[in-house]
Design a protein around this motif. Structure first.
Motif, short mmCIF file in Angstrom:
data_model
loop_
_atom_site.label_atom_id
_atom_site.label_comp_id
_atom_site.label_asym_id
_atom_site.label_seq_id
_atom_site.Cartn_x
_atom_site.Cartn_y
_atom_site.Cartn_z
N ARG A 2 1.03 -1.24 -0.28
CA ARG A 2 -0.01 0.03 -0.20
C ARG A 2 0.34 1.32 -0.19
N VAL A 6 0.04 9.16 -3.02
CA VAL A 6 0.47 9.90 -3.64
C VAL A 6 0.87 10.88 -3.95
N GLY A 36 -2.07 2.40 -4.32
CA GLY A 36 -2.13 3.36 -3.88
C GLY A 36 -3.26 4.19 -3.59
N ALA A 37 -2.50 5.28 -2.33
CA ALA A 37 -3.95 6.22 -1.53
C ALA A 37 -3.71 7.54 -2.34
N THR A 38 -4.39 8.08 -2.80
CA THR A 38 -4.68 9.66 -3.27
C THR A 38 -6.16 10.21 -3.20
N ILE A 60 -5.70 10.10 -9.23
CA ILE A 60 -6.35 9.11 -9.04
C ILE A 60 -5.76 8.47 -10.67
N TYR A 63 -1.43 7.98 -11.39
CA TYR A 63 -0.47 7.03 -11.05
C TYR A 63 -1.03 5.99 -11.79
N ILE A 64 -1.63 5.42 -12.05
CA ILE A 64 -1.69 3.99 -12.04
C ILE A 64 -1.13 3.80 -13.99
N LEU A 69 1.29 2.36 -10.41
CA LEU A 69 0.59 1.34 -9.77
C LEU A 69 -0.21 0.10 -9.90
N GLN A 72 -5.69 2.16 -7.45
CA GLN A 72 -5.75 2.79 -5.63
C GLN A 72 -7.41 2.58 -5.57
#
Length: 303
Positions: A2, A6, A36-38, A60, A63-64, A69, A72
């Motif tokens: 986790r 981010v 992730g946690a955004t 969100i 970053y994928i 990642l 998220q």
């Protein structure tokens, strides 16, 4: 793994982390899941392409990817759908929840997103349902366990919806029995087990455990396929999986009388018998349709 906060570090950190995890841990062929946690919000019912929602989804999704990642936390879906189970608002029933579920699936594509009902950053869901006046308290005057069945029944239905979603749903510790609590840090009370649970909590644990076993045993509930067959403000029927693995995930969030729903949208071949994996009734496809009898505040996973 986790990955927290981010958006608060340079973008290169995420890409470097993905590369280093691959080098350090994945050389033998075992993939590692990076979630992730955004933290973002929801810009109300203006639509996924209006207001601030494009930014919410876009930040969100930024970053994928293959070199970033795997997925998220789905913050947008938490506000748009998870919280809507707290009360019976006519304009934000199952049709609303289904709409925003499809919006997330469309926006995030093949990403393995994490929908959730509660987390370490939120007030306890069951306390927001049973004692909203104290659910936001952090340091004193904390909410206690509910004294009626209604909050547990409502949370069970919400968890039944959550466990039927694609991706990697999060079950925050204690939510399986309805742990009460206010805002952080009161939402992080010690976990309780066995005789420390009251009768309502033990009942909740039993039926939420059944949801988990169903998701583990039915491949259709873990697939990416998600097709809405029927939805109105109180009931939704979604086909999860395809072919022999298809599961009809059925939610009735309404209180009071049971509902009978006829689904006729290409469910399965005539004569196919669906059995509710949660211990409910059987249903047979006849003439291209299947009748489902749904008790109030119920979940069914028909396979």
């Amino acid at each position: 793994f986790r990955v927290d906060a981010v958006k608060h570090v340079p973008d290169a950190v995420v890409f470097n982390l993905r590369a280093r995890v691959a080098e350090r841990f994945e050389a033998a062929g075992t993939p590692y899941f990076l979630m992730g946690a955004t933290a973002m919000g929801w810009a109300g019912s203006s639509g996924p392409d209006a207001g601030g929602n494009p930014e919410n989804y876009g930040t969100i999704a930024r970053y994928i990817g293959e070199d970033a990642l795997d997925g998220q936390f789905d913050f947008v879906l938490y506000y748009a759908a998870s919280l809507q189970f707290l009360q019976d608002t006519p304009s934000r029933g199952m049709a609303h929840i289904d709409f925003w579920t499809h919006a997330s699936l469309d926006r995030f594509g093949d990403a393995i997103m994490t929908p959730y009902l509660g987390s370490h950053d939120t007030s306890r869901w069951i306390s927001m349902q049973s004692d909203p006046g104290r659910a936001g308290n952090q340091w004193d005057n904390f909410p206690a366990a509910p004294t009626t069945d209604e909050p547990y029944d409502r949370m069970y239905v919400a968890l039944g919806w959550l466990f039927s979603l694609p991706g990697a749903p999060l079950l925050y510790y204690g939510d399986e029995y309805g742990q009460p609590g206010g805002a952080d840090p009161d939402n992080r009370r010690f976990m309780r087990f066995g005789d420390a649970l009251d009768p309502r909590e033990r009942t909740q644990l039993t039926r939420v455990s059944a949801l988990g076993r169903a998701r583990a045993s039915l491949p259709g509930l873990r697939s990416r396929s998600y097709r809405t067959l029927f939805v109105d403000e109180t009931v939704s029927v979604v086909a999860r999986g395809v072919g022999d693995e298809v599961v009809l995930a059925v939610i009735n969030r309404g209180a009071g009388a049971s509902r009978t729903v006829t689904v006729s949208r290409d469910v399965a071949a005539g004569g196919t018998v669906f059995q509710d994996a949660l211990g409910g009734s059987r249903a047979t496809v006849t003439g291209g349709a299947v009748d489902l009898v749904l008790p109030a505040r119920s979940v069914g996973y028909y396979a």
